[in-house]
Motif scaffolding. Structure first.
Motif, short mmCIF file in Angstrom:
data_model
loop_
_atom_site.label_atom_id
_atom_site.label_comp_id
_atom_site.label_asym_id
_atom_site.label_seq_id
_atom_site.Cartn_x
_atom_site.Cartn_y
_atom_site.Cartn_z
N LEU A 1 -7.14 0.21 -0.56
CA LEU A 1 -6.89 -0.28 -0.27
C LEU A 1 -7.15 -2.06 -1.41
O LEU A 1 -7.67 -1.97 -1.29
CB LEU A 1 -6.40 -1.53 1.00
CG LEU A 1 -6.60 -0.75 2.42
CD1 LEU A 1 -6.48 -2.02 3.76
CD2 LEU A 1 -5.02 0.02 2.71
N ASP A 2 -5.53 -2.13 -2.09
CA ASP A 2 -5.58 -3.00 -3.36
C ASP A 2 -5.11 -4.24 -2.54
O ASP A 2 -3.71 -4.17 -2.67
CB ASP A 2 -4.76 -2.09 -4.63
CG ASP A 2 -4.90 -3.01 -5.51
OD1 ASP A 2 -4.81 -4.71 -5.24
OD2 ASP A 2 -4.90 -2.33 -6.35
N VAL A 3 -6.13 -5.04 -2.76
CA VAL A 3 -5.19 -6.21 -2.22
C VAL A 3 -5.64 -7.69 -2.93
O VAL A 3 -7.00 -7.47 -3.30
CB VAL A 3 -6.57 -6.70 -1.26
CG1 VAL A 3 -5.81 -8.41 -0.22
CG2 VAL A 3 -6.42 -5.38 0.08
N GLN A 4 -4.40 -7.85 -3.90
CA GLN A 4 -4.50 -8.67 -4.21
C GLN A 4 -5.84 -8.59 -5.89
O GLN A 4 -6.30 -9.65 -6.82
CB GLN A 4 -4.82 -10.64 -4.81
CG GLN A 4 -4.35 -10.86 -3.59
CD GLN A 4 -2.92 -11.43 -3.60
OE1 GLN A 4 -2.78 -12.27 -4.41
NE2 GLN A 4 -2.10 -11.44 -2.70
N HIS B 1 1.06 -1.00 0.22
CA HIS B 1 0.07 -0.21 0.19
C HIS B 1 0.81 1.51 0.25
O HIS B 1 1.23 1.17 0.57
CB HIS B 1 -0.93 0.15 1.51
CG HIS B 1 -1.80 1.31 1.34
ND1 HIS B 1 -2.78 1.61 0.43
CD2 HIS B 1 -1.54 2.42 2.25
CE1 HIS B 1 -3.61 2.57 0.88
NE2 HIS B 1 -2.99 3.63 1.74
N LYS B 2 0.16 2.33 -1.42
CA LYS B 2 1.98 3.21 -1.12
C LYS B 2 2.64 2.94 -1.05
O LYS B 2 3.59 3.37 -0.15
CB LYS B 2 1.43 4.07 -0.75
CG LYS B 2 0.05 4.51 -0.87
CD LYS B 2 -0.71 6.16 0.11
CE LYS B 2 -1.94 6.37 -0.60
NZ LYS B 2 -2.03 7.59 1.00
N GLY B 3 3.55 2.00 -1.74
CA GLY B 3 5.15 1.23 -1.30
C GLY B 3 5.45 1.14 -0.29
O GLY B 3 7.01 0.33 -0.21
N LYS B 4 4.55 0.99 0.90
CA LYS B 4 4.34 -0.24 1.85
C LYS B 4 3.75 -1.91 2.08
O LYS B 4 2.54 -1.09 1.41
CB LYS B 4 4.05 0.93 3.10
CG LYS B 4 4.75 0.63 4.71
CD LYS B 4 3.86 1.52 5.01
CE LYS B 4 4.27 1.36 6.88
NZ LYS B 4 3.43 2.72 7.64
N GLU B 5 4.81 -2.57 2.18
CA GLU B 5 4.48 -3.83 2.68
C GLU B 5 3.56 -3.56 3.93
O GLU B 5 3.59 -3.39 5.21
CB GLU B 5 5.87 -5.16 2.80
CG GLU B 5 4.90 -5.96 2.57
CD GLU B 5 6.10 -7.20 3.10
OE1 GLU B 5 7.23 -6.98 2.90
OE2 GLU B 5 5.21 -8.53 3.19
N LEU B 6 2.55 -4.69 3.56
CA LEU B 6 1.62 -4.82 4.98
C LEU B 6 1.29 -5.54 5.40
O LEU B 6 1.13 -6.32 4.65
CB LEU B 6 0.18 -3.52 5.10
CG LEU B 6 0.39 -1.61 4.73
CD1 LEU B 6 -0.86 -1.27 4.31
CD2 LEU B 6 0.96 -2.05 6.27
N ARG B 7 0.62 -6.55 6.58
CA ARG B 7 0.80 -7.55 6.95
C ARG B 7 -0.86 -7.41 7.65
O ARG B 7 -0.52 -6.72 8.28
CB ARG B 7 1.71 -8.33 7.30
CG ARG B 7 1.57 -10.40 7.11
CD ARG B 7 3.23 -10.46 7.53
NE ARG B 7 3.54 -10.53 9.11
CZ ARG B 7 3.78 -10.81 10.33
NH1 ARG B 7 3.33 -12.16 9.81
NH2 ARG B 7 3.49 -10.33 10.95
N VAL B 8 -1.24 -8.31 7.16
CA VAL B 8 -2.89 -8.60 8.28
C VAL B 8 -3.39 -9.92 8.35
O VAL B 8 -2.82 -10.48 7.23
CB VAL B 8 -4.10 -7.30 7.42
CG1 VAL B 8 -4.59 -7.35 6.20
CG2 VAL B 8 -4.79 -6.35 8.61
N PHE B 9 -4.84 -9.96 9.47
CA PHE B 9 -5.04 -11.63 9.16
C PHE B 9 -6.99 -11.17 8.77
O PHE B 9 -7.14 -10.98 9.67
CB PHE B 9 -4.67 -12.33 10.41
CG PHE B 9 -5.24 -13.04 10.85
CD1 PHE B 9 -5.03 -14.68 10.38
CD2 PHE B 9 -7.13 -13.68 11.31
CE1 PHE B 9 -5.18 -15.67 10.27
CE2 PHE B 9 -7.33 -14.81 11.21
CZ PHE B 9 -6.19 -15.75 10.67
#
Lengths: 367, 249
Positions: A153-156, A100-108
């Protein structure tokens, strides 16, 4: 009785302040660590707030985070037919990374697939069942991601609009984010598979009986109560955190005990002549020891109270300013730590007893 | 008010320190008695054993031999743990350096002696206050000990010594740290308390002025005690002359 102990301590206000601060610091250290521990131990509580009380997972699934669970989808109607089961929700869950905006995010991510007429409260629907294309985030994750309500958010390749941000979804190691079931199916890309089935059972239903029946419906599955399932998360946290807690709490006890011991010892040594005078006047050992233990307890009580107040404030401030740090301040912990500090005060007061016993009352005749 | 009843009996008391070549006989076969209402002053050169003798009478040091009776109690026969009781109820101490507890007020310094003897609360406060008023310190009750003058400190020390109404007062150089006027006042106070209230006072001092107030003066030199007669010359001068004649000192 003349408060000799109190007068002795107040005669050296600077040293009293340092001693009290030392004990307070030790109590603060201990209580903060304990409140972090309590906070981290409660990370599984969200699982218990979801609408259901028995989880069907693939056999060998140790918890929501630690292992994967793949179950055949579309079995909800059959599971609903088991005696004592009132509602069945297929659950899709997976921890994922995305940019997201060049940042790697991790979420469950988690999605509950509730039928339109399912008897769920408005609060549950708003919190855990977002509309298609929406996502509900935890405050900690939202802060980290730098997103607010209405952001996307763009997820997959699927755009998810942030519909709600609320506290309580922080599981320390990760955070929960709730999707619509349709979005989850598209993003996870495993058709015909669900992660869990979440069952709402009637009061008094036997979990073992339900598990046995569920196994007939869902092969190679096992059932756990929400409490057990949440407990798996807490266990994981505790396993990594408890040794650290033990060391820090031990350190706090040692520091606190050392401060009280040193204070009492130096106060006794400095007042050796006074103790000699009291001995010459006929004071019993018990009378002298009472002075020493009272001095020790005064420092212990003042330091503990100050430490408890500082800890309660600090835990709250930490929680507000650094949400990743889950803190939960328990007054029972505070009572235990105060009890421990006072026990240390009593033990520390034994240190100078030999010194007092060794004081020769005849010293009063020496100029 | 000297009723001739001995409050203190010291019977052939000796105290030896060390052994062999380092043996020192600090007190050597001292034998005397002091009656109710009597003030006995013990004088002697420095190192003559005065304080050692006083310490033994006060139950703070055991004699090597001999016996000491206070109010008829053989304190030399008592176990170590029993001696504090004698000090609480039968003996009052007045010290050269006052030995007040600096963190406490004048009244608390007296009160603490009562607490030690098991008297507490309002009764202790009232008795402490009355003793200090009697000692002329009504306006100094709440002063911290460290804020009192030397004379006032000694008065507090005397009030503390009297707190538990002992029959025997032991004073070690009570005027040594006081100027002439305050020293005289303190001695008058001690004198009145002894004579007027039927106590016995044993005062150890170098101060020759005390000779006038004493009922008896005992001279202790090299651990041995003898009584000085009323007309006897200044013992310090005689001791000095003796040293010059023998080429010592």
């Amino acid at each position: 009785m003349v408060p000799v102990a109190r007068r002795n301590l107040l005669a050296e206000k600077g040293r009293l302040a340092i001693s009290v601060a030392g004990v307070a610091f030790a109590v603060l250290l201990t209580l903060l660590v304990l409140s972090l521990y309590r906070g981290w131990s409660s990370v599984g509580k969200l699982i218990e707030r979801l609408p259901g009380d028995v989880w069907i997972a693939q056999q060998g699934t140790s918890g929501p985070f630690n292992s994967s669970s793949y179950l055949t989808g579309g079995l909800e109607d059959k599971l609903a037919g088991i005696s004592g089961v009132q509602l069945v929700l297929p659950v899709y869950a997976r921890e994922m990374s995305f940019d997201h905006k060049g940042k790697e995010l991790r979420v469950f991510f988690m999605a509950l697939d509730a039928p339109a007429g399912a008897p769920l409260s408005q609060d549950v629907r708003e919190r855990f069942l977002p509309a298609e294309g929406d996502v509900n985030l935890d405050t900690v994750f939202a802060d980290e991601a730098g997103v607010g309500v209405g952001d996307t958010l763009d997820v997959q390749g699927r755009a998810l609009r942030v519909a709600r941000i609320s506290a309580g979804g922080n599981a320390a190691l990760t955070q929960f984010a709730f999707l619509n079931a349709e979005d989850a199916r598209q993003i996870f890309g495993v058709p015909g598979v669900v992660t869990f089935y979440l069952l709402t059972t009637s009061a008094g239903a036997e979990v073992n009986a339900i598990e046995a029946a569920a196994k007939e419906v869902v092969p190679k599955s096992e059932a756990r109560t929400s409490e057990e399932f949440a407990g798996q998360i807490s266990k994981t946290v505790e396993k990594g955190f408890l040794p650290v807690v033990g060391v820090l709490v031990g350190l706090g006890i040692v520091v606190g005990g050392a401060v009280i011991g040193l204070t009492t010892y130096t106060a006794t040594i400095e007042k050796s002549r006074d103790f000699g005078v009291l001995k010459a006047l006929g004071a019993s050992g018990a009378y002298l020891y009472r002075i020493v233990i009272t001095q020790s307890l005064i420092v212990g009580v003042l330091g503990s109270l100050l430490g408890v107040i500082a800890s309660a404030i600090a835990a709250d401030l930490i929680q507000r300013s650094i949400p990743e740090f889950l803190t939960e301040f328990w007054w029972t912990d505070a009572a235990l730590v105060v009890g421990g500090a006072l026990a240390m005060a009593v033990v520390a007061s034994f240190v100078p007893v030999r010194r007092i016993n060794g004081i020769d009352p005849a010293m009063v005749f020496r100029a | 008010m000297n009723d001739q009843r001995p409050i203190l009996r010291v019977e052939h008391v000796s105290k030896v320190f060390g052994s062999g070549r380092t043996l020192v006989r600090a007190v050597d076969d001292v034998d005397f008695a002091a009656s109710s209402g009597e003030m006995v002053v013990i004088m002697g050169p420095s190192g003559s054993g005065k304080t050692t003798l006083l310490t033994m009478i006060g139950g703070l040091l055991r004699p090597t031999s001999g016996r000491i009776f206070i109010d008829g109690i053989d304190v030399t026969a008592m176990r170590r743990g029993e001696l504090p009781r004698v000090r609480r109820h039968h003996v009052g101490f007045v010290f050269q350096t006052f030995n007040l507890l600096d963190a406490l007020s004048a009244q608390e310094n007296v009160e603490v002696a009562l607490n030690v003897a098991g008297v507490a609360g309002g009764e202790a406060r009232e008795r402490a206050r009355a003793l200090l008023v009697e000692a002329g310190l009504e306006g100094r009750l709440d002063f911290k000990a460290k804020d009192l003058s030397g004379g006032e400190k000694q008065r507090v020390c005397i009030a503390r010594a009297l707190a538990n109404e002992p029959r025997l007062l032991l004073a070690d150089e009570p005027t040594a740290n006081l100027d002439t006027r305050h020293g005289h006042e303190v001695m008058e106070l001690l004198h009145d308390l002894t004579r007027g209230q039927g106590r016995t006072a044993i005062v150890v001092s170098h101060d020759l002025r005390l000779r006038e107030m004493a009922d008896r003066v005992l001279w202790l030199a090299d651990g041995r005690l003898r009584e000085l007669g009323p007309g006897e010359e200044d013992p310090y001068l005689a001791a000095g002359r003796g040293r010059r004649e023998t080429g010592r000192g």
